[in-house]
Scaffold this active site. Sequence first.
Site, PDB file in Angstrom:
ATOM      1  N   ASP A 154     -19.178   6.491   8.068  1.00 20.44           N
ATOM      2  CA  ASP A 154     -18.377   7.471   8.687  1.00 20.44           C
ATOM      3  C   ASP A 154     -19.119   8.772   8.985  1.00 20.44           C
ATOM      4  O   ASP A 154     -20.222   8.612   8.656  1.00 20.44           O
ATOM      5  CB  ASP A 154     -17.356   8.205   7.509  1.00 20.44           C
ATOM      6  CG  ASP A 154     -16.261   7.324   7.449  1.00 20.44           C
ATOM      7  OD1 ASP A 154     -15.940   6.449   8.471  1.00 20.44           O
ATOM      8  OD2 ASP A 154     -15.669   7.373   6.265  1.00 20.44           O
ATOM      9  N   ASP A 159      -8.358   3.598   5.826  1.00 17.08           N
ATOM     10  CA  ASP A 159      -9.486   3.022   5.762  1.00 17.08           C
ATOM     11  C   ASP A 159      -9.561   1.601   4.841  1.00 17.08           C
ATOM     12  O   ASP A 159     -10.587   0.788   4.758  1.00 17.08           O
ATOM     13  CB  ASP A 159     -10.653   3.792   5.280  1.00 17.08           C
ATOM     14  CG  ASP A 159     -11.117   4.997   6.512  1.00 17.08           C
ATOM     15  OD1 ASP A 159     -11.039   4.559   7.627  1.00 17.08           O
ATOM     16  OD2 ASP A 159     -11.740   5.631   6.032  1.00 17.08           O
TER      17      ASP A 159
END
Length: 1012
Positions: free
Chosen positions: A441, A750
């Site tokens: 990320d 996620d």
Amino acid sequence: MSNILHVNLNCITPILDLPTTLSKPNKRWHSAFATIYCFRALHSLLNKKKNSSKVPISTPSFVVLNVKPDAFSSIDQTTLNAIVKGKNLNLLLESGGVEGVADALETDIKNGISGAVDDVALRQEAFGSNTYKRPPAKSLFHFVVEAFKDVTILILLFCAALSLGFGIKEHGLKEGWYDGGSIFVAVILVISVSAVSNFRQNRQFEKLSKVSNNIKVDVFRNGRRQQISIFEIVVGDVVSLKIGDQVPADGLFLDGHSLQVDESSMTGESDHVEVNSSHNPFLFSGTKVADGYAQMLVTSVGMNTTWGQMMSTISRDTNEQTPLQARLNKLTSSIGKAGLAVAFLVLVVLLVRYFTGNTEDENGNQEFNGSKTKADDIVNAVVAIIAAAVTIVVVAIPEGLPLAVTLTLAYSMKRMMADQAMVRKLSACETMGSATTICTDKTGTLTMNQMKVTKIWLGQEPIEVSSSISTNLLNLIQQGVALNTTGSVYKASSGSSKFEFSGSPTEKAILSWAVLELDMDMEILKQNCTILHVEAFNSEKKRSGVLVRSKADDTINVHWKGAAEMILAMCSSYYDASGSTKDMDDGERMTFEQIIQGMAASSLRCIAFAHKQIPEEKHEIREATQKLKEDGLTLIGLVGIKDPCRPGVRKAVEDCQYAGVNVKMITGDNVFTARAIATECGILRPDQGIDNEAVVEGEVFRKYTPEERMEKVDKIRVMARSSPFDKLLMVQCLKQKGHVVAVTGDGTNDAPALKEADIGLSMGIQGTEVAKQSSDIIILDDNFASVATVLRWGRCVYNNIQKFIQFQLTVNVAALVINFVAAVSAGEVPLTAVQLLWVNLIMDTLGALALSTEQPTKGLMDRPPVGRTEPLITNIMWRNLLAQALYQIAVLLTLQFKGESIFGVNEKVKDTLIFNTFVLCQVFNEFNARRLEKKNVFEGIHKNKLFLGIIGITIILQVVMVEFLKKFADTERLNWGQWGACLGIAAVSWPLGWVVKCIPVSNKPFLSYLRW
């Protein structure tokens, strides 16, 4: 006395309650009567107490009466359980609804409980604490029993018992216990060390379990939103819930919007359950928030919840077998079979030699003379032969391999915890060493997650000073910020001008800007409006909306906030800097897009605000569909939020790339922000632009054909505006191409990608509870540099285990060959059962401890990742171990057959020389095992105090075995010259190791040459 007083007070309560129908004079008479009655009742009680007391005591001149009823007397745990666990709406209504329950629990719905120490203690006493009973941890005795279940150990103990019995019978207790007793002691020593190691590792897992269960929860106490441990929650607490949170206790829905809960952990049903104040206000501990946000009132904690009762019966399973352990068990089994075959041959040869009269006793007499030999002597001899064969099996079976894996994993887990990484699954430790790609990320991992609004655009003009914003525009911005947020603002009532902001980093940045620079008063704005409907932010939509009704003029407005280009696409007009509305044509839309791109290119996250007033009749039509208006909006303004890169991230990215690991950035930000940050972090080169295949948008990647995706996935460095599905798709593509993929994630969405990846890395600070529970390792400081550290540790685990395998196999090969050759040729085993058990202890346990605790070196990051199919024993290891084993075999067989004439000693001393040389060879070879490829085996040795300590202990114990435990170890004392010779022979291992490392090896696995 207090009990009597309590009863009497209950009796006089009806007297004190004045009927409302009485006239004023009558009321006065009633009060006078009640006063006299109370005084007489108290006076008689005090007299009773005085008379019943044996020792006269002085009474004070006044009496303090605590007439406050018992705390929470109007509701008890049984009622609360009946309401929530039974989902009983009728009983809830009878109790006065959620507000009635909150009053009974003395909770302010808006501000929560007071949070004072005595208040919390009182609640814990009345309703229990939010902890549950755990099954008792496995004791040391349990691991001792487990160790005794080993078949070879049981056979050895049986042989030891027989040897002990026959020895005492033949030689008496004083002399006869040595052989059997020494095997007993050696076996117990091996078992003790093994049991203590496993016990300590189990304790470490218990500690880890406690840390991973200690979730932080947002609660309101005394009007202030604060984070506390899940274990500190009490009945009456007001808890704030958002997407991805685990519900920390049973409770009731107070306030919130669009709350969807995943109750699959409790019911097994995968469908999300809607929770609201009207039909289903019940929330259960252990469930997960799938969408929306809310505040809940806690009604049951700990063992009073279904989750608590369920968890108290589940113990954390520490018997998880990692892939490497499975491979090692296979290796152990293969070596064990070879050892078993050698031991069986030795057994047969020794028995044949004994019964054919080819063996002699210490005095040179033939041991077996047919019927002349006593039965006791035959049994003794056979037991000794069986013990020798069994001991060969003990040495051959490398029980130390699983122990080495356990030790190195436990050690690395402990050290990784200090390096800000908490391992949830053991297998991830070793798999990380093989990782070829890391998908990371951006926010909070590559950047610092310390966001600040640095740019404001109203219309097409940048605004430097907030005072220049027109009044109507200022009101709209303040409404859009205050009403469309999951964050909160707290200001201490003591007149301090300091504010506390809570929520996500983006929310906190916008709130602090609106409060500190635009003088926004969130409380007043919330009081002036009624929220009708909310669409909560999630990573799929990248925006959030709210429908509000103004109490002043009854108008209805929809406010949207989110990713700038998403909001811009919903707008057909905009406000200019003066607050006038203008239509947005294609040219002006293009200008706004360029403004957004310019902000993004400066590494800013761009957020847009828009709104629309909705007529009442249109609101009524939309109310049925429960959807907010998403078109024809008016753009209020744009803000740019700066989130600086973490220091040290560029270096960490370069380290990973140098180690042959690709780093890919997957972010929800727009393509220009993503490219700017990726270039700053070193993921992209400055010449790799948006037109290049290195940068792609999630939507584009999604629309590729499977063939195109497979072709391009390796070239992609940055994926912008990605959804969680895009992340999952990329992970699947990379795995299909044979990559070992590590993925970082923090959001609930996620979870699929974290589960799909070979190693899921969740974020400890920003990560939701769902993400953490789907991951293998939690990065406690959310820093990419910690991901690089985990990679280094993963390689270290694999490397340490390889070092130990090389060390262990050298001993195995040497011991088996020496004993086999000696048994077949001379009819005797030079190394006795006790001596072999001592060697087993050195290499299996002490060796595992010494080599498993080596720390990562810089050299680990200078080589490419180890493929998941590569052999465990590499050609380099075969080269090293065969050279050392052949040297040891040659030296020890020379001593076996020529030792007596070379040193001019008797057989007993010769056997001691063989034993001593063999052990010292292992000590010197332990140094060689520290470095598989490097020639300098002493590099960094001063840092590993444990290694040096174990070497020291081994040498001291060996001296004790040889010099002082003559009868126990079956040895003879050696003189200085003989010790020097043993050390000299063993020390040759070092130069031999250096020379052998100069020999080049092919890349083709050694064992593949043996296959036809």
